[in-house]
Write an enzyme that holds these catalytic residues in place. Structure first.
Site, short mmCIF file in Angstrom:
data_model
loop_
_atom_site.label_atom_id
_atom_site.label_comp_id
_atom_site.label_asym_id
_atom_site.label_seq_id
_atom_site.Cartn_x
_atom_site.Cartn_y
_atom_site.Cartn_z
N LYS A 131 -66.30 -10.91 -6.63
CA LYS A 131 -65.95 -10.55 -5.25
C LYS A 131 -67.11 -10.85 -4.29
O LYS A 131 -66.95 -10.85 -3.08
CB LYS A 131 -65.54 -9.08 -5.17
CG LYS A 131 -64.21 -8.78 -5.86
CD LYS A 131 -63.87 -7.31 -5.77
CE LYS A 131 -62.57 -6.92 -6.48
NZ LYS A 131 -61.36 -7.21 -5.70
N THR B 246 -55.32 -7.21 -2.01
CA THR B 246 -54.38 -6.52 -1.13
C THR B 246 -55.13 -5.91 0.04
O THR B 246 -54.54 -5.65 1.09
CB THR B 246 -53.60 -5.40 -1.87
OG1 THR B 246 -54.54 -4.60 -2.59
CG2 THR B 246 -52.57 -5.98 -2.81
N LYS C 148 -54.19 -5.38 4.22
CA LYS C 148 -54.34 -4.15 5.02
C LYS C 148 -55.15 -4.44 6.28
O LYS C 148 -54.83 -3.95 7.37
CB LYS C 148 -55.02 -3.05 4.19
CG LYS C 148 -54.26 -2.65 2.94
CD LYS C 148 -55.14 -1.76 2.04
CE LYS C 148 -54.56 -1.69 0.64
NZ LYS C 148 -55.55 -1.17 -0.34
N HIS D 160 -52.46 -9.87 -13.77
CA HIS D 160 -53.28 -9.56 -12.60
C HIS D 160 -54.62 -10.27 -12.56
O HIS D 160 -55.41 -10.04 -11.65
CB HIS D 160 -53.56 -8.05 -12.53
CG HIS D 160 -52.40 -7.26 -12.03
ND1 HIS D 160 -52.18 -7.02 -10.70
CD2 HIS D 160 -51.38 -6.66 -12.68
CE1 HIS D 160 -51.09 -6.31 -10.54
NE2 HIS D 160 -50.58 -6.08 -11.74
N LYS E 131 -64.11 -2.81 -1.38
CA LYS E 131 -63.38 -3.17 -2.60
C LYS E 131 -64.27 -2.84 -3.79
O LYS E 131 -65.46 -2.58 -3.61
CB LYS E 131 -63.02 -4.66 -2.59
CG LYS E 131 -64.20 -5.59 -2.26
CD LYS E 131 -63.82 -7.06 -2.23
CE LYS E 131 -63.08 -7.47 -0.98
NZ LYS E 131 -61.72 -7.92 -1.24
N ARG E 132 -63.71 -2.87 -4.98
CA ARG E 132 -64.52 -2.65 -6.19
C ARG E 132 -65.71 -3.61 -6.19
O ARG E 132 -65.61 -4.74 -5.73
CB ARG E 132 -63.68 -2.95 -7.43
CG ARG E 132 -62.49 -2.05 -7.58
CD ARG E 132 -62.75 -0.85 -8.43
NE ARG E 132 -63.26 -1.19 -9.73
CZ ARG E 132 -63.90 -0.33 -10.51
NH1 ARG E 132 -64.12 0.91 -10.10
NH2 ARG E 132 -64.32 -0.69 -11.69
#
Ligand SMILES: *Cc1c(COP(=O)(O)O)cnc(C)c1O
Length: 800
Positions: free
Chosen positions: A540, A642, A646, A346, A534-535
């Site tokens: 990110k 992911t 969505k 991952h 998101k985290r």
């Protein structure tokens, strides 16, 4: 009991009275929720038993998905939808004066995961059952899931999540299936009838008690099982401090470790991993044995998948069972193990690759350690044989090296399949991060691009949009999501596009109300809802987003007409409790929000909202209301993502880098229907390997950047005393590892493009429609089908 509204009402009232000894008028919402939950469980129990019977008796292969996380969220509405009884229940409750929408809110999120990895596992369960595939989840029943996040003075504060306070209606405790897992102690080695036998002496046992949850497929009789293990004291040792032992034991299933990159409490975390694996494998082998088949054919009946390296101890544990418990020799046991196991990687972030110091590993799991040593020795010899004299290669590939057990090599060596989670990610694994292993086992590597269950993330989360879709193309897309592509023919249908707009507006109004209730901030539903949820992690790049907002603010102060379309920036993110930088970014977002939302010069054009405690149930409300999906990771760092899928499925347009699954989203929608910016993965990896990026140059040469970076430290934020010094330092002092400043100009340009495009509503809606229509590929039904066909070799149990 769900066959008609009157029958449902009668059954509901009766059940409520029986369960709580109270009249309907006196009952609380919690009691009503529990009643409905129990009715559903009763309703599916016949199918659940039948599915289990079918699996027990049948010769069909089963797949077991081992995951340290299952981020389930709420199950009530999802179960009602999959069972096809939502309408009856909704009407029946309404006649009783209960709104299902409100009852749904009573359920606590089962937050047994951090983010994408755990949510993926939950989506897979839904797809497995909905495709009638014999697949089960195995995880840990953490007493406290991921922490509950509060924002105090702009900073994150963590509280223990209390999701089990009222029990979990969906679970069934299976005390009879409890197993004992040994830790610590010594291994006694003896010869017995010419073979070596190993006995584990003086072990401290922990009892693993399973709690089973039914996993209900969509409009099918298949009810699979998610088994979550709870840690409890085995037998109380006479000598030891009983309370200490109880506490220590229970701590194994007490907390979810809130990060996959920084792990605190190493021993406990390793205990959890072995606890999950050992309990699960015991149950799997026991159920296999009931079939009375030769153990040598184990791999023909059982497939075991390890979701990331957390359950990689399955490799030596299966070896241990096959050899020590079942008496097979090494070679036979090894063949079966490799053929049974498969592994998903991952991440390529080096700091996230799990390694355990031997000083921890060996005493905690003495027999497992012996087996890993043997695996390592044999593997290193093989490498040596193929590359004689190449010490460097052996050292880099070894399972044990430099005083550590390396979990990724262990998983790779012990699995017949290793997959990445998006095309780009798999290529990076093959050509860079795991290149040596790819050279050694080229046939083992493959790609399985992630997916999400469209039944939760579209059908359930966005009833307005799913209604519109079904009216247009019929309901087949629910079982066959690729059929969403039929929506393409509405591309020029202005009536359809008008409805699409209406639905988005209604979803935005609903989210605006939630935001007002939760934060007191009033937002303009005509503004662009620009969302990053998101985290919180440096790669990110929430920091890039918030710095850009500071820039927009600066622009607006100079020119009130600088922004073509008003914007609302919405954030949701939990930071790992020990992740200092991530917490500073949360503070920064909140400080910027404070400044921007209060300033009369900007507050009508720019709003910033940080929604606390981001989780599945909140996510379900956010995605349908988004116009822009921020997927802005440093290229090459996000394995797949992911959340991007969505958003797309709910008609938001992606503003992103060519990273992870964004690449495949782009392939499907075309470059004209996505906003791309920034460095490519190739360029990032090149800078990382060869240098050549100097963030200071960007600071000096771009006045916009200089202004915002200075504002971090020059008193721009009035209430703060040097809160953002470290953020400033990561950007300038540490040369901006994630290329925030490097990508800034390109990001700002992409935002301008967004504003321009939004002015042409017709065009925007067409882009949105293309995204929805092309999102079927990202259903986890497609993903799970690929795993089932290519890796697990499992087939529907219902078909003969
Ligand atoms: C989908 C999801 C994630 C993963 O989001 P990414 O943007 O892919 O990191 C994390 N948390 C929750 C609650 C989700 O639903």
């Amino acid at each position: 009991m769900f066959s008609s509204v009157p029958k449902f009402k009668t059954a509901f009232l009766k059940k409520l009275e029986m369960m709580f000894g109270t009249s309907f008028e006196e009952s609380t919402s919690q009691e009503q929720f529990q009643t409905l939950g129990h009715m559903i469980r009763e309703y599916v129990s016949a199918d659940w038993i039948q599915t289990n019977e079918l699996y027990r008796a049948g010769a069909k292969k089963q797949v077991y998905y081992l995951s340290i996380e299952f981020l389930l969220g709420r199950l009530l509405r999802h179960n009602l939808l999959n069972l096809g009884v939502e309408e009856v229940v909704c009407k029946g409750l309404r006649e009783l004066g209960i709104e299902l929408d409100q009852l749904e809110e009573i359920e606590a999120d089962a937050g047994l995961g951090n983010g994408g990895l755990g949510r993926l596992a939950a989506c897979f369960l839904d797809s497995l059952a909905s495709l009638d595939l014999p697949g089960h989840g195995l995880g840990i029943r953490y007493k406290h899931g991921l922490f509950e996040q509060k924002i105090v003075d702009g900073y994150q504060v963590e509280l223990p999540e209390q999701w089990l306070r009222h029990g979990h209606v969906w679970e069934v405790r299976k005390t009879d299936d409890a197993v004992e897992i040994p830790f610590w102690g010594e291994i006694e080695t003896r010869m017995e009838n010419g073979r070596l036998v190993f006995r584990h002496l003086n072990a401290e046992p922990i009892m693993a008690i399973p709690y089973d949850l039914p996993v209900i497929g969509y409009h099918t009789q298949t009810v699979n099982t998610l088994r979550l293990w709870n840690a409890e004291p085995a037998r109380f040792p006479a000598h030891a401090d009983i309370f200490k032992y109880k506490k220590e034991t229970e701590s194994v299933s007490e907390f979810l470790y809130p990060d996959d990159t920084h792990d605190e409490g190493k021993i406990l975390r390793l205990k959890q991993q072995y606890f999950l694996v050992a309990a699960s494998l015991k149950a799997i082998v026991k159920s296999f044995k009931k079939k009375n088949k030769s153990l040598l054919a184990f791999q023909d009946y059982v497939s075991i998948h390890i979701n990331d390296t957390h359950p990689a101890i399955a490799v030596p544990e299966l070896m241990r069972i096959l050899m020590d418990d079942e008496g097979l020799g090494w070679d036979e046991a090894w063949r079966i193990t490799v053929q049974t196991l498969s592994y998903t990687n991952h991440t390529t972030l080096a700091e996230a690759l799990e390694r355990w110091p031997l000083r921890i590993f060996q005493p905690l799991l003495p027999r497992i350690f012996m087996i890993i040593e043997e695996i390592n020795e044999r593997f290193c010899k093989e490498v040596w044989k193929q590359y004689p004299g190449d010490w460097d290669r052996v050292e880099r590939m070894a399972v044990i090296a430099h005083g550590e057990v390396r979990m990724a090599p262990l998983a790779i060596v012990g699995s017949h399949s290793i997959n990445g989670v998006a095309k780009l990610h798999t290529e990076i694994l093959k050509n860079r991060e795991m290149n040596l292993f790819y050279q050694f086992y080229p046939e083992r590597f493959n790609n399985k691009t992630n997916g999400i269950t469209h039944r939760r993330w579209l059908l359930k989360a966005n009833p307005g949009l799913s209604g519109l879709i079904t009216d247009a193309i019929g309901p087949d897309w629910i079982g066959e999501p690729h059929k969403l592509a039929e929506l393409m023919r509405y591309n020029t249908d202005s009536v359809f596009l008008g409805k699409l707009h209406e639905i988005k507006q209604r979803n935005k109004e609903r989210l605006a109300k939630t935001i007002l209730d939760k934060t007191g901030i009033e937002i303009d539903t005509e503004s662009i809802f620009d969302v990053q949820v998101k985290r919180l992690h440096a790669y990110k790049r929430q920091l890039l987003n918030v710095l850009h907002i500071m820039h927009l603010y600066n622009e607006l102060k100079k020119d009130p007409d600088a922004l073509l379309s008003p914007r609302t920036f919405i954030f949701g993110a939990k930071a790992s409790p020990g992740y200092y930088f991530a917490k500073k970014v949360i503070k920064l977002i909140n400080s910027v929000a404070d400044k921007v939302n209060k300033d009369p010069a900007t507050k009508d054009k720019l709003k910033v909202v940080f929604l606390e405690n981001y989780r599945v149930s909140l996510a379900e409300e956010i995605f349908p209301a988004a116009d822009i999906s921020e997927q802005i990771s440093t290229a090459s760092k996000e394995a797949s993502g992911t959340g991007n899928m969505k958003f797309m499925m709910n008609g938001a347009l992606t503003l992103g880098t060519l990273d992870g699954a964004n690449v495949e989203i782009t392939e499907r929608v075309g470059r004209e229907n996505i906003f791309l910016f920034g460095l490519s993965a190739e360029e990032v990896l090149d800078y990382q390997n060869n240098g050549g990026y100097h963030s200071l140059e960007y600071y000096h040469h771009d006045a916009r950047i200089r202004e915002i970076v200075d504002q971090l430290v020059n008193g721009f934020f009035p209430d703060t005393d040097n809160h953002f010094n470290e953020v400033y330092d990561t950007l300038l002092g540490h040369n901006d590892q994630y290329f925030v400043l490097k990508d800034f100009a390109s990001y700002a340009e992409a935002h301008l493009e967004v504003s321009r495009k939004y002015l042409d509503r017709g065009k925007w809606l067409r882009m949105s429609l293309v995204n929805i229509a092309q999102s079927g590929y990202f259903s986890s039904d497609r993903t799970v089908r690929e795993y089932a066909d290519d890796i697990w070799k499992v087939h529907s149990a219902l078909k003969v």
